[in-house]
Write an enzyme that holds these catalytic residues in place. Structure first.
Site, short mmCIF file in Angstrom:
data_model
loop_
_atom_site.label_atom_id
_atom_site.label_comp_id
_atom_site.label_asym_id
_atom_site.label_seq_id
_atom_site.Cartn_x
_atom_site.Cartn_y
_atom_site.Cartn_z
N SER A 1 -5.74 1.51 5.41
CA SER A 1 -6.41 2.10 6.57
C SER A 1 -6.97 3.49 6.25
CB SER A 1 -5.45 2.19 7.76
OG SER A 1 -4.38 3.07 7.46
N HIS B 1 -3.02 -11.11 4.89
CA HIS B 1 -2.58 -11.41 6.26
C HIS B 1 -2.64 -12.91 6.51
CE1 HIS B 1 -5.01 -7.62 6.04
NE2 HIS B 1 -3.81 -7.15 6.14
N HIS C 1 0.85 -1.20 0.00
CA HIS C 1 0.00 0.00 0.00
C HIS C 1 0.89 1.24 0.00
CE1 HIS C 1 -3.43 -2.55 0.95
NE2 HIS C 1 -2.88 -2.96 2.07
N HIS D 1 -10.04 -6.77 1.59
CA HIS D 1 -9.25 -5.99 2.56
C HIS D 1 -10.12 -4.89 3.17
CE1 HIS D 1 -5.88 -4.20 4.54
NE2 HIS D 1 -4.98 -4.85 3.85
N GLU E 1 3.22 -6.55 2.80
CA GLU E 1 2.47 -5.38 3.28
C GLU E 1 3.39 -4.39 3.97
OE1 GLU E 1 -1.07 -6.03 5.70
OE2 GLU E 1 -1.95 -4.16 5.01
N ARG F 1 6.16 -2.16 11.74
CA ARG F 1 7.34 -1.61 11.07
C ARG F 1 8.64 -1.83 11.81
NH1 ARG F 1 4.90 3.98 8.40
NH2 ARG F 1 2.91 3.05 7.80
#
Lengths: 347, 347
Positions: free
Chosen positions: B78, B228, B13, B183, B289, B295
């Site tokens: 998101s 996921h 993304h 998603h 992802e 992160r």
């Protein structure tokens, strides 16, 4: 493993209650808007013989076949249906169901010990559940409770488990030294299949509600069992460790694993192997949830999907004293009233 | 594994877009009830240099460090936030976000190829998304879409994915030969942490919606990627096999695995090992992802949690040609327009 290890199944529901129970409940539900026509509690009559038969031909038969000794036994989870009716409806229903599990435990004291459902109702203060909770502990010898984090049945309208609205329940749990299994009931949201989505989602959701909060700072001795192997949590343990780190929380072992435990209701060998590899052995409790969501025989193995003891026995990860912990030791620690009850009987 | 294997990350993304994008969105959201004051699209100005820098210092840098070649790149999940505003708000926002991903793909044609977000809005007919879908395929070379099964953001007010309300989208997917990654976006339900609960729950939920239905009888060539790592599904593969059996459905491999694929966004080695042991290799697509929910660096390994290529490389389960399938072959098969685009460039 000691020859004396008791095989304790910490997750059993009375899914095989005599038909009269369901009939009574149907009448109660049919009269939701017509309180005068609701059936009286006294109209439900189930004899000890009927109870005995429903257990001997079902759970107890399978426990003997599979070699488990004692089941922590609570009302059928999908029938709790806290979303139906109001507090009075839930309260009457919970009292009936809890009494039946108590009677089973009296008929088979070596094999069943009760855990209580609560008379939760959407939008109603959880504190209203305390009288039933205390009655079950005091009068019925219950060693735990099932706490539904979503009494709305799939609409998730209650606050997270970390919210202070739940604290009165936690205070009583700590006072009486009982853990809660975090267990939803039937989904009335057509998006969520009850046992294939809602149950697992609730497990993951509950874990994350705890992770993002400091609930266990307020209640250092509070204990939750997250059923169905913890939903998605062990499979995504790296994700959860990473999220905790992003959120500046302590390591999960310090942040949550003094308080959260997972059961072994995972219905294939690779899943059990993942669970036992990732989660510390002290946080895993044996369970099968039989006779429950998945009652069939796995064509790949020739054995029942929910015969979870086979997976533990076949495990090369869980060996020696670790098996004793999963079968018995951890359950005695997480359910201190179970331990006391067993010791009182010389076990 | 062939020396020539392309490492295709099917789940990226644009989480690092220039700040101006978020600023514009904030103004749009602030003016939800004041349409006259909503910012015009033309007020958002982001130069190619800004785009280049946002990619080169982030995704592309990590792709080079980790050794992946090409990312299927879609707007930040998101930030889709379909629950905000009405269809017009979502439509404007989707058009902007999709254009940015297209521009990135034009600036870095060897490394990024776009997938589209849709202008979904709660309670609005999914068919309204078709013009944006077709524009993205026709004008922007998008090879897939992200489909949100819960545009309400955690209230789950849409019908299941098997409902005919979704069929217009599926008809277009089949017509244009594009798959959908299922998603969700941000949760606005305080019960669900977005990336720790809502995402994983949605994955599990979507799988079960397909399992209980006969959707793929109506659309035999429809393809869904469940991200996921499939939520809780592979960990509970025995449960799902057993539930399918209870529901008198075919074996999962016949019932769902011609149409459903899982990505490798599972952030620890035991999870990847479970996924690759349980799910047929033809149904697994490499993905990370990154730069996303997790992160940080895993203190247990010293490497980034979301450096999922390391887990595949360390796997003793995925070897030889199976790696080629997970890295490249399956992505070319599931995203036929990606395959065609690569072939057109001699790759």
């Amino acid at each position: 493993m000691s020859q004396q290890t008791l095989i304790i199944d910490c997750h059993g529901h009375y899914t095989t209650a005599p038909k009269a129970l369901e009939t009574w409940r149907s009448r109660q539900v049919a009269a939701l808007n017509d309180p005068a026509n609701r059936p009286r509690v006294a109209e439900l009559v189930i004899s000890d013989d009927e109870l005995r038969e429903s257990i001997e031909t079902n759970q107890l038969r399978l426990m003997r076949e599979r070699g488990s000794d004692l089941t922590i036994f609570s009302p059928r989870a999908s029938f709790m249906a806290h979303h139906i009716g109001d507090f009075e409806v839930s309260s009457t229903w919970a009292a009936i169901c809890n009494e039946l599990c108590y009677r089973v435990s009296q008929l088979f004291p070596d094999h069943f010990i009760p855990a209580a459902m609560l008379p939760q109702s959407p939008g109603v203060d959880p504190a209203t559940c305390i009288p039933e909770l205390e009655r079950c502990v005091r009068d019925y010898g219950n060693v735990g409770i099932n706490l539904n984090p979503d009494p709305s049945g799939g609409h998730w309208t209650s606050p997270p488990l970390s919210d202070r609205a739940w604290y009165p329940i936690y205070e009583k749990m700590v006072e009486h030294n009982i853990p809660a299994m975090i267990h939803v009931s039937t989904s009335c949201n057509s998006c969520f299949h009850t046992t294939g989505a809602h149950y697992l989602n609730a497990d993951t959701t509950a874990f994350m509600q705890c992770l993002t909060s400091d609930l266990f700072k307020d209640f250092p001795t509070l204990k939750f069992i997250i059923p169905h192997g913890g939903g998605a949590v062990p499979y995504h343990w790296g994700r959860f460790r990473g999220l905790a780190q992003e959120l500046k929380k302590p390591l999960l072992k310090d942040h949550l694993l003094n308080n959260i435990f997972f059961d072994t209701c995972v219905y294939h060998q690779p899943g059990i192997d993942l669970l036992t590899k990732v989660i510390p052995v002290d946080n895993i409790l044996f369970a099968s949830e039989m006779i429950g969501a998945v009652r069939g025989i796995d064509p790949e193995t020739g054995h029942y999907f929910d015969d979870t003891k086979r997976y533990i026995e076949a495990s090369t990860i869980v060996v020696g004293d670790d098996r004793h912990k999963i079968y018995e030791g951890n359950a005695r620690r997480v359910f201190p009233r179970l331990d006391a009850a067993l010791k009182a009987r010389g076990r």
